[in-house]
Scaffold this active site. Structure first.
Site, PDB file in Angstrom:
ATOM      1  N   ASP A  70      -6.642  56.476  61.810  1.00 32.40           N
ATOM      2  CA  ASP A  70      -5.774  57.458  62.278  1.00 32.40           C
ATOM      3  C   ASP A  70      -6.515  58.761  61.824  1.00 32.40           C
ATOM      4  O   ASP A  70      -6.514  59.886  63.016  1.00 32.40           O
ATOM      5  CB  ASP A  70      -4.167  57.507  61.080  1.00 32.40           C
ATOM      6  CG  ASP A  70      -3.909  57.636  60.082  1.00 32.40           C
ATOM      7  OD1 ASP A  70      -5.334  57.568  58.976  1.00 32.40           O
ATOM      8  OD2 ASP A  70      -3.185  57.514  59.230  1.00 32.40           O
ATOM      9  N   HIS A  82      -6.376  51.007  63.626  1.00 32.28           N
ATOM     10  CA  HIS A  82      -5.863  49.682  63.358  1.00 32.28           C
ATOM     11  C   HIS A  82      -4.403  49.384  63.259  1.00 32.28           C
ATOM     12  O   HIS A  82      -3.596  50.589  63.920  1.00 32.28           O
ATOM     13  CB  HIS A  82      -6.433  49.242  62.118  1.00 32.28           C
ATOM     14  CG  HIS A  82      -5.896  50.375  61.218  1.00 32.28           C
ATOM     15  ND1 HIS A  82      -4.263  50.456  59.865  1.00 32.28           N
ATOM     16  CD2 HIS A  82      -6.193  51.671  60.351  1.00 32.28           C
ATOM     17  CE1 HIS A  82      -4.107  50.866  59.467  1.00 32.28           C
ATOM     18  NE2 HIS A  82      -5.509  51.482  59.280  1.00 32.28           N
TER      19      HIS A  82
END
Length: 481
Positions: free
Chosen positions: A324, A31
């Site tokens: 991540d 994101h």
């Protein structure tokens, strides 16, 4: 960050492969920029009410994060609609499928990304309402569906979904010589003691992320949080003392290596923890991706057979909007993370592309892996770093992906695997024991006195949280952040 950027800059630009047809593409991305997940423990300068963008509150995607993904969507459009003319210029529901983890920031990142791919290129009355029908419809906005599943069982997109087996493995890792050497490093102890005294909250390897992350996020958005123009050092001068920021980052980077299984290259008690952890953190992601590839190939080879599922008949692009941790875990089992991201985790909007090609003459199939490091980067091929791929070529046989599935994808479903205790005698996956290397001692004089600008991980990446073998119930409480 300088090492990471140098490695990335040294990669060659992508080139079109001769005599090859692109037949399928997958994307996995992190994101975009977001609000802090919480206030700094013991120093709650900015409450949740201070974060007003993205709908307001902790962890929400910022307008900057939205723009990161809109622009990434434009890059993807350029590659697949313009350069390769692989996808239709206007949205075709059968060609693409987009999935996201069930977080606001990943969902809105996905919506922003596909808006970048398609908005402005649809047909009024076909891809969106005409102005006559809806005068206030956003100009040329094309709505694209984004699918999701319950976060607590989403091992495809969320490596830190509750998993007792992962907790057990991480508890085993904490008993290893490598981890104990790292934990007992005098400089690490000194930094944690200092932070504990300054914040009034006990700081440990397991929870220092919850101090560093909000300070980092607040620093990026200080102009929005404080209209007087004061900088973040004015609020947390104790954090910016000497080499504290660099040491905190070093602590967190090492902790993440242990979380992903790469901190114990010799295994632990004869168990290859890198493989065992990889099965949980990225095995389902790999299984889904390679399953999609074979679904596409089956339909390409025998479109009228029962083996050709309708879903794959026209599918050309599958995207996963995640974290991540997701990107890093996948890079880790491919064997490329240490080359592309030697320290820490991927930046905001970092993305992987996995493309499948077919030789027009021999009909052999190959895959290519490309990486988009941050908002300012193009896609660069990293296939040469994948285990068992030819370092002279950007293409690699599909059989390499199949072998990775055999190694990292569980024979059973991952939920069953997570509820199956690790058999440590004999181990399920063994590795020859080696002498554990000493943890390198960093010299204070070599560390920078300013905090790194490396994008920081989500609360979902806090490895200490999982290394402490918390119960699934405790984990769910944190998940709602």
């Amino acid at each position: 960050r300088s090492v990471r950027q140098a490695n990335y800059d040294a990669l060659p630009a992508d080139a079109n492969e001769q005599n090859m047809d692109l037949i399928f593409a997958s994307a996995i991305w992190r994101h975009g920029d977001r609000a802090a997940e919480a206030a700094v423990p013991g120093r709650e300068q900015f409450s949740e009410d201070a974060w007003t963008f993205g709908g307001g509150g902790y962890g929400e995607l910022s307008p900057e994060g939205m723009s990161m993904h809109f622009n990434l969507g434009r890059r993807i459009r350029q590659r697949y609609m313009v350069d390769k003319q692989f996808l239709s210029s206007a949205y075709n529901a059968k060609e693409i499928y987009v999935r996201s983890t069930d977080y606001n920031r990943t969902l809105i990142s996905a919506y922003s990304n596909v808006a970048g791919m398609y908005s402005g290129f649809g047909v009024p009355g076909k891809n969106f309402p005409t102005k006559d029908a809806v005068p206030d419809w956003p100009a040329n906005y094309v709505p694209i569906p984004v699918h999701t599943v319950d976060v607590n069982t989403d091992f495809v997109g969320h490596p830190n979904s509750p998993c007792p087996r992962q907790d057990q493995i991480h508890a085993l890792v904490k008993q290893s010589d490598e981890y104990l050497s790292y934990m007992n490093d005098p400089q690490v102890s000194q930094v944690l003691k200092y932070l504990s005294e300054e914040t009034g909250k006990k700081q440990t390897i397991d929870n220092v992320y919850f101090t560093q992350d909000p300070i980092y996020c607040e620093g990026l958005h200080i102009d929005e949080l404080n209209q007087t123009g004061a900088n973040i050092e004015a609020f947390y001068p104790w954090f910016y003392t000497g080499d504290v920021p660099a040491w905190v980052e070093w602590i967190m980077d090492n902790d993440q290596d242990f979380t992903d299984g790469t901190g114990n290259p010799g295994g632990v008690n004869g168990i290859d923890v890198a493989v065992e952890i990889g099965k949980i953190r990225a095995g389902d992601t790999l299984k889904l991706l390679v399953g999609n590839v074979h679904g596409i190939l089956q339909c390409r080879d025998a479109p009228d057979s029962t083996a050709c599922r309708h879903f794959y008949k026209k599918l050309r692009y599958y995207a996963l909007s995640a974290h991540d941790t997701t990107v890093a875990a996948f890079l880790t089992i491919l064997g490329v993370k240490k080359f592309i991201i030697p320290e820490g985790y991927p930046n905001y909007s970092a993305a992987l592309l996995i493309e499948v090609y077919e030789d027009r003459d021999t009909k052999q199939r190959f895959f290519k892996v490309l990486y988009h490091a941050d908002k300012d980067s193009d896609f660069k091929p990293i296939t040469t770093f994948v285990r068992r791929c030819d370092f002279k070529s950007n293409l690699c046989p599909i059989s390499v992906l199949d072998d990775l599935v055999k190694k990292y994808a569980s024979d059973t479903d991952v939920v069953t695997l997570c509820n199956t205790p690790l058999d440590v005698s004999p181990p399920t996956t063994t590795i020859q024991p080696v002498t554990a290397p000493d943890t390198p001692t960093l010299k204070t004089s070599t560390l920078k006195t300013v905090v790194s600008t490396t994008q920081q991980q989500d609360t979902t990446t806090s490895s200490g949280f999982f290394l402490s073998a918390l119960s699934a119930v405790s984990f769910i409480i944190v998940l709602i952040l």
